[in-house]
Design an enzyme around this catalytic site. Sequence first.
Site, PDB file in Angstrom:
ATOM      1  N   HIS A  47      45.893  41.891  50.867  1.00 24.50           N
ATOM      2  CA  HIS A  47      45.406  42.882  52.428  1.00 24.50           C
ATOM      3  C   HIS A  47      46.079  43.885  53.225  1.00 24.50           C
ATOM      4  O   HIS A  47      45.701  44.443  54.178  1.00 24.50           O
ATOM      5  CB  HIS A  47      44.853  41.397  52.890  1.00 24.50           C
ATOM      6  CG  HIS A  47      44.015  40.925  52.761  1.00 24.50           C
ATOM      7  ND1 HIS A  47      42.551  41.328  51.988  1.00 24.50           N
ATOM      8  CD2 HIS A  47      43.538  39.556  52.614  1.00 24.50           C
ATOM      9  CE1 HIS A  47      41.683  40.436  51.883  1.00 24.50           C
ATOM     10  NE2 HIS A  47      42.809  38.991  52.030  1.00 24.50           N
ATOM     11  N   ASP A  69      40.983  37.453  43.136  1.00 20.37           N
ATOM     12  CA  ASP A  69      41.412  36.564  44.698  1.00 20.37           C
ATOM     13  C   ASP A  69      40.068  36.625  45.394  1.00 20.37           C
ATOM     14  O   ASP A  69      39.166  37.921  45.133  1.00 20.37           O
ATOM     15  CB  ASP A  69      42.183  37.361  45.394  1.00 20.37           C
ATOM     16  CG  ASP A  69      42.471  36.389  47.146  1.00 20.37           C
ATOM     17  OD1 ASP A  69      40.847  36.736  47.803  1.00 20.37           O
ATOM     18  OD2 ASP A  69      43.492  35.671  47.100  1.00 20.37           O
ATOM     19  N   HIS A  72      38.641  37.312  48.399  1.00 18.46           N
ATOM     20  CA  HIS A  72      38.573  38.129  49.116  1.00 18.46           C
ATOM     21  C   HIS A  72      38.899  39.431  49.162  1.00 18.46           C
ATOM     22  O   HIS A  72      39.739  40.020  47.859  1.00 18.46           O
ATOM     23  CB  HIS A  72      39.343  37.726  50.884  1.00 18.46           C
ATOM     24  CG  HIS A  72      39.311  36.409  51.510  1.00 18.46           C
ATOM     25  ND1 HIS A  72      40.384  35.577  50.478  1.00 18.46           N
ATOM     26  CD2 HIS A  72      38.692  35.550  51.590  1.00 18.46           C
ATOM     27  CE1 HIS A  72      39.824  33.917  51.420  1.00 18.46           C
ATOM     28  NE2 HIS A  72      38.752  34.705  51.923  1.00 18.46           N
ATOM     29  N   ASP A  94      41.368  31.351  45.831  1.00 20.29           N
ATOM     30  CA  ASP A  94      40.299  30.437  46.721  1.00 20.29           C
ATOM     31  C   ASP A  94      38.840  31.264  46.700  1.00 20.29           C
ATOM     32  O   ASP A  94      37.936  30.973  46.931  1.00 20.29           O
ATOM     33  CB  ASP A  94      40.826  31.223  47.626  1.00 20.29           C
ATOM     34  CG  ASP A  94      41.504  33.181  47.466  1.00 20.29           C
ATOM     35  OD1 ASP A  94      41.332  33.927  47.120  1.00 20.29           O
ATOM     36  OD2 ASP A  94      41.993  33.859  48.723  1.00 20.29           O
TER      37      ASP A  94
END
Length: 371
Positions: free
Chosen positions: A142, A179, A181, A267
């Site tokens: 991120h 991931d 996200h 996740d």
Amino acid sequence: MRTGFFWDERCFWHAGGNYALTLPLGGLVQPLAAGGLPESPETKRRLKNLMDVTGLSRELEMRHAPEASWADLARIHPEDFLQEFKTLSDAGGGELGLRTPFITGGFEVAALSAGLAKAALLAVLRGELDNAYALSRPPGHHCLPDWPNGFCLLNNIGIAIEAAKAEGLAGRIAVIDWDVHHGNGTEAVFYDRDDVLTISLHQEYNYPLDTGDITDRGTGAGLGYNMNIPLPPGVGHDGYLEAMDTIVVPALERFKPDVIIIACGFDAGIYDPLARMLCTAETFRLMTRQVKQAAADLCDGKLVMVHEGGYSEAYVPFCGHAVLEELSGSATAAADPMAETVAIRQPNARMNSFFSTLIAEMAEELLGSRA
């Protein structure tokens, strides 16, 4: 199969202090575990412990690595950002960006996390290892060049890629981010470049809320070399494997990378508290198998995995163990204790049909243009 596993106990010691999003600490407000952040060291420590208990650790080349150098970091991050980070870290810690708290020494631990990713990639490209896994923490996908967010303080994969390029070890590099996200930081680093293909599979509009759209394809020379695969909540085992098979692998075949890197978050797992996907340990095992075969076909098996998110302390270790079994070809197994339960919680036939149609439409849109 020479599989390296890069780790360091100091990465488990990264912490955010007494950090809570809304409530002040003290009085009747009990301090929260891990400083109130879901990004806990326990998901990673318990993976390493599980590997030790099953004996898988003894089959891998367990390695440490030094911190990434200032020069390594500065290939991705502006000098003023790095200096601000280092100064705040030396002064006792604080927070930069959004949801990125750290304590004293946070700069050095983040540089160590990036150093593990760098060392894993260089070892594979130099032929010392066939493939490798970096248990990096804090995560990195991120982190934009000048703005950390989402628990990510430095862009580990970007730093590793630029270090490899500085040594002339690779020209074309593909990054697959599974991931749950969106990998907004890695996307931002390479958005205008055609030498790095970035592919992100993620839950649509989870985090960040305003990035990761399928229409975000890159700019300038990088147009078509950024691919987002935003999946609706509820996609499970079959949907993820289909997305990999119909979109990701064909994109890799077109790009013909010198090495493949996976931003390996867990996740999307069914028990994760920060997402609504239904992947299982077997899902991650089989996705690893798909990419491992693609790497064998396209780049002499050169494959590196860098740990990202995953917040279920109980389930992440089994997902990670399954990935490492597949990566190394080991027969040392850690049976998923929830296998029967997660199998009956997968999407029904009607939902799988819907997801399949959606993935086919995305494949047509993404693969119809340059990638």
